[in-house]
Scaffold this motif. Structure first.
Motif, short mmCIF file in Angstrom:
data_model
loop_
_atom_site.label_atom_id
_atom_site.label_comp_id
_atom_site.label_asym_id
_atom_site.label_seq_id
_atom_site.Cartn_x
_atom_site.Cartn_y
_atom_site.Cartn_z
N GLY A 43 94.65 -24.98 -23.66
CA GLY A 43 95.99 -24.65 -24.14
C GLY A 43 96.94 -25.82 -23.97
O GLY A 43 97.73 -26.13 -24.87
N HIS A 44 96.86 -26.50 -22.83
CA HIS A 44 97.72 -27.66 -22.59
C HIS A 44 97.45 -28.74 -23.62
O HIS A 44 98.36 -29.38 -24.14
CB HIS A 44 97.47 -28.22 -21.18
N SER A 106 109.70 -33.95 -29.27
CA SER A 106 111.08 -34.44 -29.11
C SER A 106 111.39 -35.56 -30.11
O SER A 106 112.54 -35.79 -30.44
CB SER A 106 111.28 -34.95 -27.68
N GLN A 107 110.36 -36.25 -30.57
CA GLN A 107 110.57 -37.33 -31.53
C GLN A 107 110.70 -36.82 -32.96
O GLN A 107 111.10 -37.56 -33.85
CB GLN A 107 109.40 -38.33 -31.48
N SER A 108 110.32 -35.56 -33.19
CA SER A 108 110.35 -35.05 -34.55
C SER A 108 111.78 -34.69 -34.93
O SER A 108 112.61 -34.33 -34.09
CB SER A 108 109.46 -33.82 -34.68
N GLU A 109 112.05 -34.79 -36.26
CA GLU A 109 113.39 -34.45 -36.71
C GLU A 109 113.51 -32.93 -36.84
O GLU A 109 112.55 -32.21 -36.74
CB GLU A 109 113.67 -35.11 -38.06
N GLY A 110 114.69 -32.49 -37.12
CA GLY A 110 114.90 -31.06 -37.31
C GLY A 110 114.99 -30.33 -36.00
O GLY A 110 114.86 -30.92 -34.92
N ASN A 111 115.15 -29.02 -36.09
CA ASN A 111 115.36 -28.25 -34.87
C ASN A 111 114.06 -27.62 -34.38
O ASN A 111 114.02 -26.48 -33.96
CB ASN A 111 116.42 -27.16 -35.11
N SER A 112 113.00 -28.40 -34.54
CA SER A 112 111.72 -27.87 -34.07
C SER A 112 111.75 -27.74 -32.57
O SER A 112 112.22 -28.62 -31.86
CB SER A 112 110.61 -28.85 -34.47
N ASN A 113 111.27 -26.61 -32.08
CA ASN A 113 111.11 -26.53 -30.63
C ASN A 113 109.80 -25.84 -30.30
O ASN A 113 109.20 -25.13 -31.10
CB ASN A 113 112.33 -25.87 -29.98
N LEU A 114 109.37 -26.14 -29.12
CA LEU A 114 108.02 -25.74 -28.73
C LEU A 114 107.93 -24.30 -28.22
O LEU A 114 106.83 -23.78 -28.03
CB LEU A 114 107.51 -26.68 -27.63
N ASP A 115 109.07 -23.68 -28.01
CA ASP A 115 109.06 -22.37 -27.37
C ASP A 115 108.14 -21.36 -28.05
O ASP A 115 107.39 -20.65 -27.39
CB ASP A 115 110.48 -21.79 -27.33
N ALA A 116 108.21 -21.36 -29.40
CA ALA A 116 107.40 -20.39 -30.13
C ALA A 116 105.93 -20.55 -29.82
O ALA A 116 105.18 -19.58 -29.77
CB ALA A 116 107.64 -20.55 -31.62
N TYR A 117 105.50 -21.80 -29.59
CA TYR A 117 104.09 -22.05 -29.33
C TYR A 117 103.76 -21.86 -27.86
O TYR A 117 102.66 -21.43 -27.51
CB TYR A 117 103.73 -23.47 -29.77
N LEU A 118 104.73 -22.17 -27.01
CA LEU A 118 104.48 -22.01 -25.58
C LEU A 118 104.42 -20.54 -25.18
O LEU A 118 103.64 -20.16 -24.32
CB LEU A 118 105.57 -22.71 -24.78
N PHE A 119 105.28 -19.73 -25.83
CA PHE A 119 105.38 -18.35 -25.38
C PHE A 119 105.00 -17.33 -26.45
O PHE A 119 105.11 -16.14 -26.23
CB PHE A 119 106.80 -18.07 -24.87
N VAL A 189 100.10 -15.10 -30.42
CA VAL A 189 100.38 -13.80 -29.80
C VAL A 189 100.99 -13.95 -28.42
O VAL A 189 102.06 -13.42 -28.15
CB VAL A 189 99.09 -12.95 -29.73
N VAL A 190 100.31 -14.67 -27.54
CA VAL A 190 100.79 -14.74 -26.16
C VAL A 190 101.36 -16.11 -25.81
O VAL A 190 101.95 -16.26 -24.74
CB VAL A 190 99.68 -14.38 -25.14
N GLY A 191 101.15 -17.11 -26.67
CA GLY A 191 101.65 -18.44 -26.34
C GLY A 191 100.65 -19.23 -25.52
O GLY A 191 99.81 -18.66 -24.83
N LEU A 193 100.90 -21.01 -22.89
CA LEU A 193 100.95 -20.96 -21.43
C LEU A 193 100.28 -19.72 -20.87
O LEU A 193 99.88 -19.69 -19.72
CB LEU A 193 102.39 -21.04 -20.94
N LEU A 194 100.16 -18.68 -21.70
CA LEU A 194 99.61 -17.43 -21.19
C LEU A 194 98.26 -17.08 -21.81
O LEU A 194 97.69 -16.03 -21.51
CB LEU A 194 100.61 -16.28 -21.42
N VAL A 195 97.77 -17.97 -22.68
CA VAL A 195 96.50 -17.71 -23.35
C VAL A 195 95.40 -17.39 -22.35
O VAL A 195 94.66 -16.42 -22.47
CB VAL A 195 96.08 -18.93 -24.19
N SER A 196 95.32 -18.23 -21.33
CA SER A 196 94.22 -18.12 -20.39
C SER A 196 94.23 -16.76 -19.69
O SER A 196 93.17 -16.22 -19.36
CB SER A 196 94.30 -19.24 -19.37
N ALA A 197 95.42 -16.21 -19.50
CA ALA A 197 95.51 -14.91 -18.84
C ALA A 197 94.76 -13.85 -19.64
O ALA A 197 94.04 -13.02 -19.08
CB ALA A 197 96.97 -14.51 -18.67
N LEU A 198 94.90 -13.92 -20.95
CA LEU A 198 94.24 -12.91 -21.78
C LEU A 198 92.73 -13.14 -21.84
O LEU A 198 91.95 -12.24 -22.15
CB LEU A 198 94.84 -12.94 -23.19
N MET A 199 92.29 -14.38 -21.55
CA MET A 199 90.86 -14.65 -21.51
C MET A 199 90.26 -14.20 -20.19
O MET A 199 89.09 -13.83 -20.13
CB MET A 199 90.60 -16.15 -21.68
#
Ligand SMILES: Nc1ncnc2c1ncn2[C@@H]1O[C@H](COP(=O)(O)OP(=O)(O)OP(=O)(O)O)[C@@H](O)[C@H]1O
Ligand SMILES: [Mg+2]
Lengths: 319, 274
Positions: A43-44, A106-119, A189-191, A193-199
């Protein structure tokens, strides 16, 4: 059921169902090899792929699959070649994965943020996402269930598997890539950071109740489906992040099952102790203690690999 | 150097034994191997013939495990060569003919598994990866019965004692119905009943004309079944012939051995293993 009349909710539930099946189906092999932390690590690494996708303005999911698969193969090769120091090498890789992802994003333009993928961002799963998830989930289930005998053999005792003539390296790489695909599918689904928990957590729940591998696997899949579907349903009524909800339900179930089975196991152990000779009791107690320690390590596998047990398939033989 | 099988081996056992000219099941010539950069095997010659039970003896750290691990391909040779069933090691593919019992490890992994599941994993090989049929189930049942664990088939492996786990690992190897059974210290920490089980297993294996290579510390109750002993010391073979007398409790009084090969070493054998 009223929640099924919304398309987005149908998709969310389908995604949750598929992830709830696939994550424990792969996770059971990782736990069997005492590599519960692998899902975290992958996941990391996948995060770097996400960052790359955001930077290049390409599909982050696709790049995450590719990066995670490549990372999983490297992890597998490191594990194969360095039984002892592999632990540290892997930790360094995992940290690099997060740092790389954050840096690239952080180098990408626009308001991309990682939250959706992390969580996770379950309710925004699009119809074309569902197609990809269905195809990948079928592939993952085909591998983990269709090849369960050779995968069981390799994860139970890798050295023995080698002597049987099974293609051990190919099977190991297959587990690694399958885990990578599962991680990126479950990311929605879980992001990450939490993928491993579901495994891992459904397997940890199941193995408190079971004695055979086949039943453990089936139970873990059932538990995975139950917690991910119920968690997703709950977020329809309660304003809560689905990933965290699912994982907290799973952990609550883990504790509950632990509390319910502890007296049972104690009684069973006592009965056995009374039945066998004192010499055998020592061995039994040692085995029980070992099993408990194992439980503890799988339960806490949400931590980084640095704190996890060394990735060995079987315990080192005494010299 | 040609290692002839000692005539005494035939005198000592009633089971049909292999002819001296039969092709060896295992032939290691001048085998050398390293572990962690240290030479562990330094020119080992080892042969096992069909129907023969060979004991590999030696002190702790003398290289016994490493020797058998090179045979099954877990440790690479740095020099010398190995032939299995007449095929050079590199080209040998018929691993279904070999059963291997590793030196005591726990049979349990991170997830529960039943005794039957672990033993059934012994049936797999490159050609049989998917379905297990009726023949496989019979073989698993037979192997479990042979080690007296059939009634525990459904139990979780982690709930067995160390000696019982050892029996399961033996059954896993027997389930392959191997023509060559390699066991690394199957007797360590095993009670008398299990030793008897093992002796019976060896007897049957031998009757069927299959070969056994056993790593042992002492011969104990297996002594009458051993055709030949190979003793390692510091990675070299220092004895190859009848079991060294210092080891067998009933050191065969009344038997007049003629074993030309072993004679050269006979005086070196007392205290070999200390
Ligand atoms: N992983 C390793 N790295 C380096 N050296 C090793 C390793 N494993 C074993 N050795 C060394 O190789 C030598 C032979 O080991 P081996 O396990 O073959 O001995 P053994 O005869 O089977 O001993 P035992 O009776 O204790 O089982 C020993 O001196 C040991 O120190
Ligand atoms: Mg050894």
């Amino acid at each position: 059921m009223s929640l099924l009349q919304y398309d987005f909710m149908q998709r969310a539930l389908l995604a949750a169902l598929l992830v709830g099946m696939t994550a424990p189906a792969v996770g059971v092999y990782l736990v069997q090899r005492r590599q519960a932390f692998m899902g975290d690590g992958i996941g990391h690494i996948a995060l770097t792929g996400v960052g790359l996708g955001l930077l290049l303005d390409r599909s982050p999911v696709l790049l995450a699959v590719l990066t995670a698969a490549a990372g999983a193969v490297v992890i597998e090769l490191v594990r194969e070649h360095s039984k002892v120091s592999g632990d540290l090498a892997l930790s360094v890789m995992f940290y690099g994965g997060i740092a790389g992802g954050v840096m690239l994003a952080s180098q990408s333009e626009g308001n991309s943020n990682l939250d959706a993928y992390l969580f996770g961002q379950l309710t925004s799963v699009a119809p074309e996402d569902i197609q990809v998830i269905v195809i990948l989930a079928i592939a993952v289930l085909a591998v983990t269930i269709g090849l369960r005998r050779p995968l069981f053999t390799v994860c139970q005792d890798e050295e023995f598997a080698r002597v049987t003539g099974l293609p051990v390296r190919a099977l190991n790489l297959l587990i690694a890539v399958t885990a990578a695909v599962t991680v990126t599918v479950a990311m929605r689904v879980v992001g990450l950071l939490l993928v491993s928990a579901l495994m891992v957590v459904p397997v940890a729940i199941a193995q408190q109740l079971t004695r055979t591998f086949a039943v453990t696997m089936a139970t873990a899949i059932a538990v995975g489906v139950a917690v991910s579907v119920s968690g997703t349903t709950l977020t329809y009524y309660v304003d809560a992040p689905p990933g965290a909800t699912i994982v907290l339900i799973a952990i609550a179930l883990f504790v509950l099952v632990g509390l319910l089975t502890a007296p049972l196991n104690l009684r069973r152990a006592a009965r056995r102790a009374a039945a066998v000779s004192s010499a055998e009791v020592d061995v039994d107690v040692a085995a029980t203690v070992g099993a408990q320690r194992r439980d503890a390590s799988t339960g806490s596998s949400g931590t980084m690999s640095g704190t996890s047990p060394a990735p060995t398939a079987v315990e080192e033989e005494p010299r | 150097m040609r290692v002839t099988r000692p005539d005494t081996a035939i005198a000592r056992t009633s089971a049909p034994t292999a002819q001296v000219d039969a092709a060896p099941v295992v032939r290691m010539t001048g085998g050398t191997a390293e572990l962690g950069g240290r030479p562990v095997l330094r020119g080992v010659d080892l042969k096992v013939f069909p129907g023969e039970v060979v004991a590999l003896l030696g002190a702790n750290g003398s290289g016994k495990s490493t020797a058998v691990r090179t045979l099954v391909g877990l440790v690479p040779l740095t020099g010398g060569r190995i032939e299995l069933f007449g095929t050079p090691h590199g080209r040998f593919k018929d691993w279904a003919r070999i059963g291997y019992v590793p030196q005591r490890t726990t049979a349990a992994a991170g997830v529960p598994a039943s005794v039957r599941e672990v033993v059934a994993s012994g049936r797999l090989d490159r050609r049989r990866m998917f379905r297990l049929g009726r023949a496989d189930r019979t073989a698993v049942d037979e192997a479990l019965a042979a080690v007296g664990m059939l009634d525990r088939a459904g139990d979780g492996i982690a709930h067995l004692s160390g000696g019982q786990q050892q029996r399961v690992l033996i059954a896993r190897a027997l389930a392959r119905r191997p023509d060559l059974l390699i066991m690394d210290e199957p007797m360590a920490g095993v009670d008398l009943a299990s030793q008897e089980v093992l002796a019976e297993t060896l007897r049957r294996q031998k009757q069927e004309g299959r070969a056994v290579l056993l790593v042992l510390h002492e011969l104990g109750p297996l002594e009458p079944l051993i055709d030949r002993a190979v003793v390692l010391r510091d990675g070299c073979v220092c004895h190859d012939g009848v079991p060294p007398e210092a080891l067998g409790q009933h050191a065969l009084p009344g038997h007049d051995h003629v074993h030309p090969h072993a004679d050269d070493h006979a005086h070196a054998t007392p205290g070999l293993l200390t």
